[in-house]
Design a protein around this motif. Structure first.
Motif, short mmCIF file in Angstrom:
data_model
loop_
_atom_site.label_atom_id
_atom_site.label_comp_id
_atom_site.label_asym_id
_atom_site.label_seq_id
_atom_site.Cartn_x
_atom_site.Cartn_y
_atom_site.Cartn_z
N THR A 232 0.84 -1.19 0.00
CA THR A 232 0.00 0.00 0.00
C THR A 232 0.88 1.24 0.00
OG1 THR A 232 -1.64 -1.19 1.30
CG2 THR A 232 -1.84 1.21 1.23
N PRO A 233 0.55 2.28 -0.79
CA PRO A 233 1.34 3.52 -0.76
C PRO A 233 1.53 4.03 0.66
CG PRO A 233 -0.25 3.59 -2.55
CD PRO A 233 -0.54 2.35 -1.77
N ALA A 234 2.74 4.52 0.97
CA ALA A 234 3.12 4.83 2.35
C ALA A 234 2.16 5.80 3.02
CB ALA A 234 4.54 5.39 2.38
N ASP A 235 1.73 6.85 2.31
CA ASP A 235 0.85 7.84 2.92
C ASP A 235 -0.49 7.22 3.30
OD1 ASP A 235 0.13 10.50 3.75
OD2 ASP A 235 -1.13 10.59 1.97
N ASP A 236 -1.08 6.47 2.38
CA ASP A 236 -2.36 5.82 2.66
C ASP A 236 -2.19 4.75 3.73
OD1 ASP A 236 -5.18 5.35 2.19
OD2 ASP A 236 -4.58 3.50 1.20
N LEU A 237 -1.05 4.09 3.73
CA LEU A 237 -0.80 3.04 4.71
C LEU A 237 -0.80 3.62 6.12
CD1 LEU A 237 -0.10 0.14 5.39
CD2 LEU A 237 2.30 0.67 4.90
N ALA A 238 -0.16 4.77 6.32
CA ALA A 238 -0.14 5.40 7.64
C ALA A 238 -1.55 5.76 8.09
CB ALA A 238 0.75 6.64 7.63
N HIS A 239 -2.40 6.20 7.16
CA HIS A 239 -3.79 6.52 7.50
C HIS A 239 -4.55 5.25 7.89
CE1 HIS A 239 -2.90 10.39 5.63
NE2 HIS A 239 -4.04 10.84 6.10
N ARG A 240 -4.30 4.15 7.18
CA ARG A 240 -4.98 2.90 7.54
C ARG A 240 -4.53 2.41 8.92
NH1 ARG A 240 -5.97 -0.77 2.13
NH2 ARG A 240 -5.86 0.90 0.58
N VAL A 241 -3.25 2.55 9.19
CA VAL A 241 -2.74 2.20 10.51
C VAL A 241 -3.44 3.04 11.59
CG1 VAL A 241 -0.72 2.26 12.03
CG2 VAL A 241 -0.51 1.36 9.70
N ALA A 242 -3.56 4.34 11.33
CA ALA A 242 -4.23 5.23 12.29
C ALA A 242 -5.68 4.80 12.51
CB ALA A 242 -4.18 6.68 11.80
N ALA A 243 -6.37 4.41 11.43
CA ALA A 243 -7.76 3.97 11.55
C ALA A 243 -7.85 2.72 12.42
CB ALA A 243 -8.34 3.69 10.16
N ILE A 244 -6.92 1.78 12.24
CA ILE A 244 -6.90 0.56 13.05
C ILE A 244 -6.59 0.89 14.50
CG2 ILE A 244 -5.66 -1.61 13.43
CD1 ILE A 244 -5.36 -1.84 10.39
#
Length: 241
Positions: free
Chosen positions: A76-88
């Motif tokens: 997953t692209p790094a920026d979107d990945l960090a957002h997904r991590v934050a959501a989790i």
């Protein structure tokens, strides 16, 4: 638009609008009788962020989320990945639900140590004494990144005194896990049929903010989790303000 706590970046009249603060929100879904349900959290009446409103788990993306994203080495692209991590992370902190699997992809059993120690784990992460990368390393877990589907993005207009850029995601709730409010900023965690939640909002029985209303409308036509995820995965992600 109020998406996150109001201690975000503020506009300076001399230097113009500031960049919006990144945030992430997660709509957790489950199948129930008679149909699809989504988790809504009622904010404490003492909370700084929309007190008394029903919202999805969510908040600002922090440095630890970027660090966890870096350690994942996912596609997953790094920026979107960090957002997904934050959501989790926010779903864990606010609702006590962890989107993760064992190393071989199996769902977490209720007797798994990470779930039996959940109250202490939530406190450590929220206080900054632990982070998801460390939790995954300790318990040999994998965050369910691919289960977190982007569906919307809300950016506070430039003229707003406080600005945020909040990405909305949707994900299936892991089997066997129960939502439990954190009893600090969130006083209640309840599963709602999306249409019933909208009916309650129209009748002024519950308070909703605009992005929550729009998100519930996205879900209202779907009768099952797989149906909703199948539709939303193929849908372009709009940017709203």
């Amino acid at each position: 638009m109020t998406m996150l706590p109001t201690n975000g970046p503020e506009n300076d009249p001399e230097h113009g609008p500031v960049a919006p603060r990144p945030g992430a929100t997660l709509m957790l879904l489950r199948d129930a009788d008679p149909g699809l349900e989504v988790l809504l959290l009622r904010r404490s009446d003492r909370a700084r962020f929309v007190p008394g409103a029903h919202v999805f788990p969510g908040g600002a993306v922090d440095d630890a989320d970027h660090d966890t994203a870096y350690r994942l080495h996912a596609t997953t692209p790094a920026d979107d990945l960090a957002h997904r991590v934050a959501a989790i992370r926010e779903s864990l902190e606010e609702a006590g639900i962890l989107l993760a699997t064992t190393a071989d992809g199996a769902a977490l059993d209720r007797a798994h140590p990470v779930l039996t120690e959940l109250p202490a784990l939530r406190h450590r992460i929220e206080a900054g004494h632990d982070h998801l990368a460390g939790v995954c390393r300790t318990h040999d877990l994998r965050l369910a990144i691919d289960d977190v589907v982007p569906v919307d993005r809300w950016v506070t207009p430039e003229e707003s005194p406080v600005r945020f850029d909040a990405r909305f995601y949707v994900a299936p709730t892991p089997p066997g896990q129960t939502a439990v409010a954190d009893d600090r900023e969130v006083g209640d965690a309840r599963w709602w049929n999306p249409s019933h939640a909208l009916d309650a909002w129209r009748a002024r029985r519950i308070q909703l903010i605009e992005p929550t209303v729009a998100s519930l409308r996205l879900l209202a036509d779907h009768v099952a989790v797989d149906d909703a995820l199948g539709h939303l995965r193929d849908r372009p992600v709009p940017v709203r303000s």
